[in-house]
Design an enzyme around this catalytic site. Structure first.
Site, PDB file in Angstrom:
ATOM      1  N   THR A 134       2.287  -3.525  -7.496  1.00 37.23           N
ATOM      2  CA  THR A 134       3.562  -3.414  -8.183  1.00 37.23           C
ATOM      3  C   THR A 134       3.492  -4.513  -9.214  1.00 37.23           C
ATOM      4  O   THR A 134       2.703  -5.434  -9.063  1.00 37.23           O
ATOM      5  CB  THR A 134       4.716  -3.721  -7.187  1.00 37.23           C
ATOM      6  OG1 THR A 134       4.791  -2.701  -6.207  1.00 37.23           O
ATOM      7  CG2 THR A 134       6.065  -3.825  -7.864  1.00 37.23           C
TER       8      THR A 134
ATOM      9  N   ARG B  16       8.436  10.482  -1.798  1.00 33.48           N
ATOM     10  CA  ARG B  16       8.604   9.159  -1.190  1.00 33.48           C
ATOM     11  C   ARG B  16       9.219   8.216  -2.233  1.00 33.48           C
ATOM     12  O   ARG B  16       8.864   8.231  -3.406  1.00 33.48           O
ATOM     13  CB  ARG B  16       7.242   8.645  -0.726  1.00 33.48           C
ATOM     14  CG  ARG B  16       7.285   7.270  -0.058  1.00 33.48           C
ATOM     15  CD  ARG B  16       6.788   6.188  -0.984  1.00 33.48           C
ATOM     16  NE  ARG B  16       6.748   4.894  -0.346  1.00 33.48           N
ATOM     17  CZ  ARG B  16       6.472   3.763  -0.979  1.00 33.48           C
ATOM     18  NH1 ARG B  16       6.192   3.786  -2.268  1.00 33.48           N
ATOM     19  NH2 ARG B  16       6.483   2.619  -0.353  1.00 33.48           N
ATOM     20  N   VAL B  17      10.187   7.403  -1.812  1.00 35.23           N
ATOM     21  CA  VAL B  17      10.898   6.530  -2.745  1.00 35.23           C
ATOM     22  C   VAL B  17      10.462   5.083  -2.518  1.00 35.23           C
ATOM     23  O   VAL B  17      10.433   4.595  -1.392  1.00 35.23           O
ATOM     24  CB  VAL B  17      12.426   6.684  -2.573  1.00 35.23           C
ATOM     25  CG1 VAL B  17      13.167   5.665  -3.422  1.00 35.23           C
ATOM     26  CG2 VAL B  17      12.852   8.102  -2.947  1.00 35.23           C
TER      27      VAL B  17
ATOM     28  N   ASP C 134      10.513   0.838  -3.022  1.00 39.37           N
ATOM     29  CA  ASP C 134      11.514  -0.246  -3.027  1.00 39.37           C
ATOM     30  C   ASP C 134      11.779  -0.781  -4.428  1.00 39.37           C
ATOM     31  O   ASP C 134      12.776  -1.469  -4.647  1.00 39.37           O
ATOM     32  CB  ASP C 134      11.006  -1.417  -2.177  1.00 39.37           C
ATOM     33  CG  ASP C 134       9.719  -1.988  -2.770  1.00 39.37           C
ATOM     34  OD1 ASP C 134       8.687  -1.299  -2.698  1.00 39.37           O
ATOM     35  OD2 ASP C 134       9.762  -3.087  -3.348  1.00 39.37           O
TER      36      ASP C 134
ATOM     37  N   THR D  80       6.778  -7.315  -4.015  1.00 38.34           N
ATOM     38  CA  THR D  80       5.608  -6.445  -4.011  1.00 38.34           C
ATOM     39  C   THR D  80       5.115  -6.317  -2.580  1.00 38.34           C
ATOM     40  O   THR D  80       5.463  -7.129  -1.725  1.00 38.34           O
ATOM     41  CB  THR D  80       4.506  -7.003  -4.934  1.00 38.34           C
ATOM     42  OG1 THR D  80       3.343  -6.178  -4.819  1.00 38.34           O
ATOM     43  CG2 THR D  80       4.127  -8.425  -4.578  1.00 38.34           C
ATOM     44  N   GLY D  81       4.313  -5.286  -2.330  1.00 37.31           N
ATOM     45  CA  GLY D  81       3.841  -5.052  -0.967  1.00 37.31           C
ATOM     46  C   GLY D  81       4.212  -3.647  -0.535  1.00 37.31           C
ATOM     47  O   GLY D  81       4.490  -2.778  -1.369  1.00 37.31           O
ATOM     48  N   ILE D  82       4.220  -3.411   0.745  1.00 36.89           N
ATOM     49  CA  ILE D  82       4.542  -2.081   1.250  1.00 36.89           C
ATOM     50  C   ILE D  82       6.059  -1.871   1.145  1.00 36.89           C
ATOM     51  O   ILE D  82       6.853  -2.610   1.741  1.00 36.89           O
ATOM     52  CB  ILE D  82       4.070  -1.927   2.697  1.00 36.89           C
ATOM     53  CG1 ILE D  82       2.537  -2.042   2.738  1.00 36.89           C
ATOM     54  CG2 ILE D  82       4.534  -0.607   3.295  1.00 36.89           C
ATOM     55  CD1 ILE D  82       1.924  -1.910   4.091  1.00 36.89           C
TER      56      ILE D  82
END
Ligand code: GLY
Length: 313
Positions: free
Chosen positions: A176, A204-205, A207, A225-227
């Site tokens: 991201t 899929r949405v 964050d 950032t990340g999952i």
């Protein structure tokens, strides 16, 4: 002039597994430092935090190395769908697009939506907005991302997500981009943009176009950032900002929030700054690709001690 404050800036290009030994570290550093230099100059010239954040996001989206705009990862069906948001901390106003396709800079749509009645659009509405604004159709696909997807398809998608940084080796993890700025007037803004996790199911949405992943008010701003699912479950960006608003220092707010994320076994990172000019980052993932300008010098956390939860610039 005398009551103006020193601008601050922090940007990120994702979080994930270590780049050490993969030949990517110095080129990622160069890309991030060049963008910090250009965007910090805008703040020095008196541009607003929001203008600086938009420009920073555009530059990161345009760099095919990062998973946003050009170089975005492909989803399970081989399509690119991007999400971006902008939060003007002074107005405490959020805008964004979710799963938009065929646009060069998703952050430009978030910018346009700042002054509209309806400020967050999903795929169909974002496409309508693109048409209304007469923005040129743009294909953000790169050969490297296409190759990555084709290789995954051969194995019937054994990996859960695509690489954080586009490079010719297997560096699986998430990406991201994000920018948080404090301008000379003391205004804070945050922007975040992503191609998503990669290989995810249709619809899929992320964050990145939610206050969980991007949030700011007059006190602080955060980009994550990340999952995405982990960031949403922690409501990380809004949580850090609200903790600062309720009296914690930025470092305390970040440390408490990252410690909770670690306890909950989340995989994520965040960059932040506050109205006092503090610059802080935190992560549970192995590496966070972040760089900053603290008014005196440019720094980054690319080789940051893996065991530390938070750092400051
Ligand atoms: N943080 C980006 C995503 O999971 O979509």
């Amino acid at each position: 002039m005398s009551n103006q404050i020193e601008p601050k800036l922090i940007i990120h290009g994702g979080a994930g597994s270590s780049l050490k030994g993969k030949g990517g570290l110095e080129s990622v550093r160069q890309s991030l430092h060049e963008i910090v230099t250009e965007v910090y100059q805008l703040l020095i010239e008196g541009k607003s935090a929001t203008e600086a954040v938009i420009r920073g996001c555009q530059l990161l989206e345009d760099n095919p190395r990062f998973n946003a705009g050009t170089g975005s990862v492909l989803q399970s069906d081989g399509q690119i769908r991007m999400s971006a948001s902008l939060m003007d901390g002074e107005k405490q106003r959020f805008s964004g697009v979710i799963n938009v396709s065929r646009v060069k800079n998703p952050i430009n749509l978030a910018q346009n939506l700042q002054n509209q009645e309806d400020r967050i659009l999903s795929d169909y509405g974002s496409a309508e907005l693109l048409r209304e604004l007469n923005l040129p159709i743009y294909d953000p696909l790169t050969d490297l991302r296409l190759h990555e997807w084709i290789e995954e398809r051969k194995e019937n998608f054994t990996r859960k997500m695509a690489g954080v940084v586009a490079e010719n080796n297997d560096n699986a993890k998430r990406g991201t981009i994000g920018v948080v700025a404090l301008d000379k007037q003391g205004r804070i803004s945050a922007g975040t943009s992503t191609g998503g996790k990669g290989l995810e199911r249709i619809g899929r949405v992320s964050d990145s176009a939610m206050p969980a992943g991007n949030y700011a008010n007059s006190q602080a701003g955060v980009s994550c950032t990340g999952i995405g699912e982990d960031i949403i479950d922690e409501c990380l960006a809004a949580k850090v900002v609200i903790r600062v608003t309720d009296g914690l220092s930025l470092a305390e707010a970040m440390e408490k929030s990252i410690q909770e994320a670690l306890t909950n076994q989340r995989d994520l990172g965040a960059i932040a700054l506050d109205y006092n000019g503090s610059i802080v980052w935190g992560k549970t993932s192995e590496v966070l690709l972040a760089a900053y300008h603290n008014g005196k010098n440019i720094g980054d956390c690319l080789e940051w001690d893996d065991n530390k939860l938070i750092g400051n610039g």
